[in-house]
Design an enzyme around this catalytic site. Structure first.
Site, short mmCIF file in Angstrom:
data_model
loop_
_atom_site.label_atom_id
_atom_site.label_comp_id
_atom_site.label_asym_id
_atom_site.label_seq_id
_atom_site.Cartn_x
_atom_site.Cartn_y
_atom_site.Cartn_z
N CYS A 109 0.70 -1.11 -0.08
CA CYS A 109 0.12 -0.04 -0.31
C CYS A 109 0.47 0.85 0.16
O CYS A 109 0.30 2.22 -0.88
CB CYS A 109 -0.94 0.31 1.42
SG CYS A 109 -0.71 -0.53 2.62
N ARG A 138 6.81 -11.70 4.22
CA ARG A 138 5.89 -11.65 5.89
C ARG A 138 6.94 -12.63 6.57
O ARG A 138 7.19 -13.73 6.11
CB ARG A 138 4.28 -11.82 5.98
CG ARG A 138 3.72 -11.39 4.90
CD ARG A 138 2.24 -11.05 4.97
NE ARG A 138 2.08 -10.18 3.86
CZ ARG A 138 0.85 -10.42 4.30
NH1 ARG A 138 -0.48 -10.75 4.66
NH2 ARG A 138 -0.30 -8.76 2.74
N GLN A 184 1.14 -10.35 -4.07
CA GLN A 184 -0.32 -10.56 -4.58
C GLN A 184 -0.77 -9.67 -5.13
O GLN A 184 -0.31 -9.00 -5.99
CB GLN A 184 -0.68 -9.38 -3.47
CG GLN A 184 -0.57 -9.99 -1.41
CD GLN A 184 -0.50 -8.95 -0.77
OE1 GLN A 184 -0.37 -7.86 -1.13
NE2 GLN A 184 -1.60 -9.50 0.23
N ASP A 218 -2.80 -7.62 -6.06
CA ASP A 218 -3.24 -6.18 -5.15
C ASP A 218 -3.34 -4.74 -5.85
O ASP A 218 -3.08 -4.70 -6.58
CB ASP A 218 -1.74 -6.09 -3.94
CG ASP A 218 -2.35 -5.14 -2.52
OD1 ASP A 218 -3.42 -5.37 -2.46
OD2 ASP A 218 -1.80 -5.20 -1.64
N HIS A 241 -5.36 -0.86 -4.76
CA HIS A 241 -5.66 0.24 -3.64
C HIS A 241 -6.53 1.32 -4.44
O HIS A 241 -5.98 1.18 -5.40
CB HIS A 241 -4.58 0.68 -3.12
CG HIS A 241 -4.00 -0.03 -2.27
ND1 HIS A 241 -2.93 -0.67 -2.17
CD2 HIS A 241 -4.23 -0.64 -1.24
CE1 HIS A 241 -2.42 -1.46 -1.72
NE2 HIS A 241 -3.34 -1.55 -0.49
N LYS A 276 -14.01 -6.20 6.77
CA LYS A 276 -13.68 -6.85 5.46
C LYS A 276 -14.21 -7.86 4.92
O LYS A 276 -15.20 -8.17 5.43
CB LYS A 276 -12.55 -7.35 5.44
CG LYS A 276 -11.93 -8.30 6.76
CD LYS A 276 -10.37 -8.91 6.75
CE LYS A 276 -10.14 -9.66 7.33
NZ LYS A 276 -9.20 -10.71 7.83
N HIS A 302 -8.15 -1.55 0.81
CA HIS A 302 -7.51 -2.85 0.12
C HIS A 302 -7.85 -3.53 -0.51
O HIS A 302 -8.94 -4.07 0.49
CB HIS A 302 -6.27 -2.90 1.03
CG HIS A 302 -5.71 -1.77 1.63
ND1 HIS A 302 -4.45 -2.12 2.14
CD2 HIS A 302 -6.10 -0.59 2.92
CE1 HIS A 302 -4.12 -0.55 2.72
NE2 HIS A 302 -5.68 -0.15 3.30
#
Length: 628
Positions: free
Chosen positions: A329, A358, A376, A378, A380, A459, A505
RNA sequence: GCCAGCGUAGCUCAGUGGUAGAGCAGCUGAUUCGUAAUCAGCAGGUCAAGGGUUCAACCCCCUUCGCUGGCUCCA
């Protein structure tokens, strides 16, 4: 007893018997429902009572059987290991377990002994007897038996004066809501499966107990079907297939939780990623890229240093701390902040196939499903509050569309505000409602997971299942009011004033690694043509057609068909077998006949075969591309 | 991270307190064959790593690493 009238499954029966069991003639009924509550068959009859029978093969029936089996197991364990203190023993999705506090752990030989003892107890056909006690009586009863965990449970249960129920069978008495099967002889098929450690009350600060897993079914046949399913599922384990099909590898030398994509896995991943880029462009996303390491200061601003530090890797260069990104992000936020934004610019949708790292606990790493480094899909989305519902709806549409392409079934959950969280009640309420409204508008069923949201916002999670039914999260849509505030993000509204944008997200496949893992298990390695790393193998019958085979392969390759050529001096059966084991969708066999007619013999995975012109085959492969 | 089990050839697995085997894969040769395995020969291993017990350890003990099943946590 005077005659009374009751109804059993809607049928009125006049009787002078005293319990439900007395009037049920079959052995298939193991419990009953009265006024919406499950009860034992020993439940007393009363005039006008409406009884619904519970069949041993119904879902509820199987759960009862499993629950009763766990009691029988606990009795066997207490008889064989008097030092074991029983804690809890519920039924689960596909079996049951019972947790014991014991200094020694159970071995596999112990499991066999326990199984044998359980069989003896079943043969005794001891009745399950329900008893009720006042709470304080029950407390002293279990104190007497030196079963402190039961005492703790009772103390947490209801009001002081209330009664609790106990079930006794043979030598064993357990605190239990019930109901149970009438007697131990009702258990016809069970098996103990494994031992595991489990924290008391699921809290890692508590003592670790010894858990024994088992399963039970209404019939031996059903048990066999289940055990067979487990065996079959092992065959589609993505780790096994990944090795067999040479998709990916892991290496002790590299480290745990790290994935290396081999050529075929690399292709699969590329195909998925190309698909993703295409669909994201189409849905109005911009593709961006951020670096993997970002200054420590930035992670302080974002709150990761306070909330996520244990999961992060750090590195130091030129006396500067850098955090290796666990999320994508921050770069996206900085892109947003790179200039003034107008309300007319919103929504902005930034997409990144971002590789994140991670530090997952060593015990949780699992093949492709749980890794320490993963990519990911991913994005935003920065939008105005009034755009929130439309944006969420659009994401859900996209999830549905993508899942349909891969032919996945999925379940959705909404996770609400957790105990430890930031932001105002008003923001949380608005965000949670936006998520719920979007799902309702779409008419999609969903579960609510109270208190399971991220610390910055609620979420929607989308879960898909692996071969043995474990569900894995893929898509997630998270509302976030916190990062826009922490980074002082703003846009200029129609009123000329600064306003805070809302941030979403979201991932669709989630982790590419995990998604590929589930994909492998879903298709057992036999991927649809459009993502098959190798779509066709061209094989000649003898050396005489090797040149023609090579020409065919070249033509296919020039037409973007992913093809391999097999001109080895082997029999055709051998080549076919190998291609089948590699789950290749098409086998192109060329012999003298095909060479003469300038055709190819196409064999599908199903075994169907047909001779055709090469052009026709190429168009068949092209038609397999999903339309998005 | 915690509990338990496991770690033998590229893969799947045997094996015993007296310094290792099979099948497949690989290599070489023969065979040229029509839709799930042609035959023969050869080669391949610090038995996860380190330490200890023993005359002797792949085997017993300890430590570390990794894997597996759970628990906790999560994409």
């Amino acid at each position: 007893m005077p005659q009374i009238t009751v109804t059993v499954d809607g049928k009125a029966i006049a009787t002078d018997e005293s319990t439900i069991k007395d009037i049920i003639k079959n052995k298939r009924t193991i419990a009953a429902r009265v006024n919406g509550n499950l009860v034992d068959l020993s439940f007393p009859l009363a005039d006008g009572l409406a009884i619904e029978t519970i069949d041993m093969e119904s879902d509820e029936g199987v759960h009862l059987i499993r629950h009763s089996t766990s009691h029988i197991m606990a009795e066997a364990v207490k008889l064989l290991f008097p030092d074991a203190r029983p804690t809890i023993g519920p039924s689960t999705q596909d079996g049951f377990y019972y947790d014991f506090d014991r200094d020694d752990s159970f071995s596999l030989e112990d499991l066999e002994k326990i199984e044998k003892k359980m069989q003896e107890l079943i043969e005794l056909d001891a009745p399950f007897v329900r008893k009720e006690m006042k709470k304080d009586e029950a407390v002293s009863f279990f104190k007497e038996k030196d079963e402190p965990y039961k005492v703790e449970i009772i103390n947490d249960l209801g009001d002081e004066g209330e009664k609790v129920s106990l079930y006794e069978q043979g030598s064993f008495v357990d605190l239990c809501r019930g109901p149970h099967v009438p007697s131990t002889g009702y258990i016809k098929a069970f098996k103990l499966l494994s031992v595991a450690g489990a924290y008391w009350r699921g809290d890692e600060r508590n003592k670790m107990l010894q858990r024994i897993y088992g399963t039970a079914f209404s019939t031996p046949k059903a048990l066999k079907v289940y055990l067979n399913f487990i065996e079959e599922a092992k065959k589609r384990d993505h780790r096994k297939i990944g090795k067999e099909l040479e998709l990916f590898m892991q290496s002790d030398e590299i480290g745990p939780g790290m994935i290396v994509y081999m050529p075929k896995g690399g292709r699969l991943r590329t195909l998925i990623e190309d698909f993703e880029k295409k669909i994201h462009f189409k849905k109005g996303y911009d593709i961006v890229y951020g670096p993997s390491i970002l200054r420590g200061k930035l992670w302080e601003t974002s709150g990761h240093m306070d909330n996520y530090k244990e999961n992060m890797y750090f590195t130091e260069v030129d006396n500067q701390i850098y955090g290796i990104k666990p999320m994508n992000c921050l770069s996206h936020i900085l892109i947003y902040k790179s200039k003034m934004r107008s309300y007319r610019d919103l929504p902005l949708r930034y997409f990144e196939l971002g590789n994140v790292t991670r530090h997952e606990k060593s015990g949780v790493i699992h093949g492709l499903m749980r890794t320490r480094q993963f990519t990911q899909d991913d994005a935003h989305i920065f939008c105005r509050p009034d755009q929130l519902i439309d944006e969420i709806t659009a994401i859900i549409d996209m999830v549905e569309e993508v899942m349909a392409v891969f032919k996945f079934e999925y379940e959705m959950e909404i996770s609400t505000r957790p105990g430890k969280s930031i932001g105002s009640d008003q923001d949380w309420e608005m965000a949670t409602n936006a998520l719920i409204d979007a799902l309702k508008k779409k008419g999609l069923p969903f579960d609510i997971n109270e208190g399971d949201g991220a610390f910055y916002g609620p979420k929607i999670d989308v879960k898909i299942k692996d071969a043995i039914g474990r569900s894995w999260q893929c898509a997630t849509i998270q509302c976030d009011f916190s990062l826009p505030e922490r980074f002082e993000m703003s846009f200029i509204g129609a009123d000329g004033e600064k306003h805070a944008p809302v941030m979403l997200h979201r991932v669709i496949l989630g982790s590419i690694e995990r998604f590929i893992g589930v994909l492998i298990e879903h298709y057992a390695g036999a991927f649809p043509v459009w993502i098959a790393p190798v779509q066709a193998v061209v094989m000649c019958i003898t050396d005489a057609q090797a040149e023609y085979a090579s020409l065919v392969a070249d033509t296919l390759r020039n037409n973007e068909v992913r093809v391999e050529l097999d001109t080895r001096n082997e029999k055709i059966g051998y080549k076919i077998r190998e291609a089948r084991l590699q789950k290749v969708p098409y086998m192109i066999v060329v012999g003298d006949r095909e060479m003469q007619d300038n055709t190819v013999a196409v064999r599908e995975r199903s075994g169907d075969q047909r001779v055709m012109k090469l052009e026709e085959f190429i168009s068949i492969v092209k038609d397999a591309e999903p339309v998005i």
